[in-house]
Design an enzyme around this catalytic site. Structure first.
Site, mmCIF file in Angstrom:
data_model
loop_
_atom_site.group_PDB
_atom_site.id
_atom_site.type_symbol
_atom_site.label_atom_id
_atom_site.label_comp_id
_atom_site.label_asym_id
_atom_site.label_seq_id
_atom_site.Cartn_x
_atom_site.Cartn_y
_atom_site.Cartn_z
ATOM 1 N N ASP A 178 0.827 -1.203 0.000
ATOM 2 C CA ASP A 178 0.000 0.000 0.000
ATOM 3 C C ASP A 178 0.866 1.259 0.000
ATOM 4 O O ASP A 178 1.926 1.290 0.630
ATOM 5 C CB ASP A 178 -0.899 -0.009 1.250
ATOM 6 C CG ASP A 178 -2.045 0.985 1.148
ATOM 7 O OD1 ASP A 178 -2.346 1.447 0.029
ATOM 8 O OD2 ASP A 178 -2.632 1.303 2.190
ATOM 9 N N HIS A 233 2.686 3.347 -9.071
ATOM 10 C CA HIS A 233 2.590 1.903 -9.267
ATOM 11 C C HIS A 233 3.857 1.371 -9.943
ATOM 12 O O HIS A 233 4.342 0.280 -9.599
ATOM 13 C CB HIS A 233 1.371 1.561 -10.113
ATOM 14 C CG HIS A 233 0.068 1.859 -9.430
ATOM 15 N ND1 HIS A 233 -0.237 1.380 -8.171
ATOM 16 C CD2 HIS A 233 -1.017 2.587 -9.828
ATOM 17 C CE1 HIS A 233 -1.440 1.790 -7.819
ATOM 18 N NE2 HIS A 233 -1.931 2.527 -8.798
ATOM 19 N N LEU A 247 11.459 -20.681 -3.559
ATOM 20 C CA LEU A 247 10.475 -19.737 -3.035
ATOM 21 C C LEU A 247 9.192 -19.877 -3.841
ATOM 22 O O LEU A 247 9.240 -19.966 -5.070
ATOM 23 C CB LEU A 247 10.993 -18.291 -3.139
ATOM 24 C CG LEU A 247 10.007 -17.172 -2.782
ATOM 25 C CD1 LEU A 247 9.708 -17.177 -1.283
ATOM 26 C CD2 LEU A 247 10.559 -15.810 -3.208
#
Length: 247
Positions: A10, A27, A121
């Protein structure tokens, strides 16, 4: 060290606003922080990372912003997947991908197929995802199994619900991080976060660095995770005869 870290990314819009730039620039800047997180998890031995990239509610944002996000998402898939595969990262997507354009859906599937089986991962991207939506989908799957005679109603328990949730094959998140200063989980992994340690920071997502992640890990390491037991039970200082779970 947590096995599974979940993050709400955020603050992109506010980061851009403070610089008097369009939200799309924020962004784009946030994409760098994604790489910071992936590098950190690979270096520290975290086995799973789930990132909240785009919520089911985000479709209601201005059309221009949604369009910019789709272009950014597409570019990231084209640019990063080969490198993630080379580094042993498995990529998967959770959420309602039917709402994405066909070219993005095709690249999602291609990324999952290319990286399937990688074990260093697991990177789960929550896109067009909502926690309530996730629970509703699990309930619908259970109802379909009951209607088809594959399952009896009395067989529905927490394990049955959990097995039909997103990320059912991964351990629940140990640590939840939210950047940007808000103190809520915003419909993210509602089922999976039941016993997750929550950590919030004022740092805006594009400003995230390894030092911030180390701070979160130190906070996590200092907490006592009791899972409904007493502190004495967890530490092993209670005689075995007295070790019964508390409500």
């Amino acid at each position: 060290m947590p096995r599974h870290v979940a993050i709400i990314m955020d603050g992109n819009g506010r980061w851009a606003a403070r610089r008097r730039r369009p939200r799309a620039i924020g962004h784009r800047a946030g994409a760098r922080a994604v790489n910071v997180c992936i590098d950190f998890c690979l270096e520290q031995g975290v086995r799973a990372l789930t990132l909240f990239a785009f919520s089911s509610e985000n479709w209601g944002r201005p059309e221009e912003e949604v369009g910019a996000l789709m272009k950014l998402f597409l570019a990231a898939l084209d640019r990063e997947v080969e490198e993630l595969h080379r580094r042993g990262v498995e990529v998967r997507f959770i959420g309602d991908r039917t709402r994405f354009p066909a070219d993005i859906r095709a690249r999602m599937q291609a990324a999952e197929m290319l990286t399937r089986g990688n074990a260093r991962l697991t990177l789960a991207i929550a896109a067009s995802y909502g926690g309530r939506q996730d629970i509703a989908a699990a309930a619908r799957a259970l109802a379909e199994d009951v209607a088809a005679g594959r399952l009896r109603p009395e067989q529905i328990d927490e394990a049955a619900v959990g097995a039909r949730m997103a990320l059912a094959d991964l351990p629940p998140p140990d640590l939840f991080i939210r950047t940007g200063g808000d103190f809520r989980i915003s419909n993210f992994l509602l089922w999976q976060l039941a016993y997750t340690e929550l950590w919030f920071t004022e740092t805006l997502w594009p400003d995230l660095d390894a030092a911030t992640l180390h701070e979160a890990i130190r906070a996590f390491a200092g907490r006592e995770r009791r899972f409904g037991l007493t502190g004495e039970q967890v530490s092993g200082t209670v005689p075995p005869s007295q070790r019964s779970a508390t409500p």
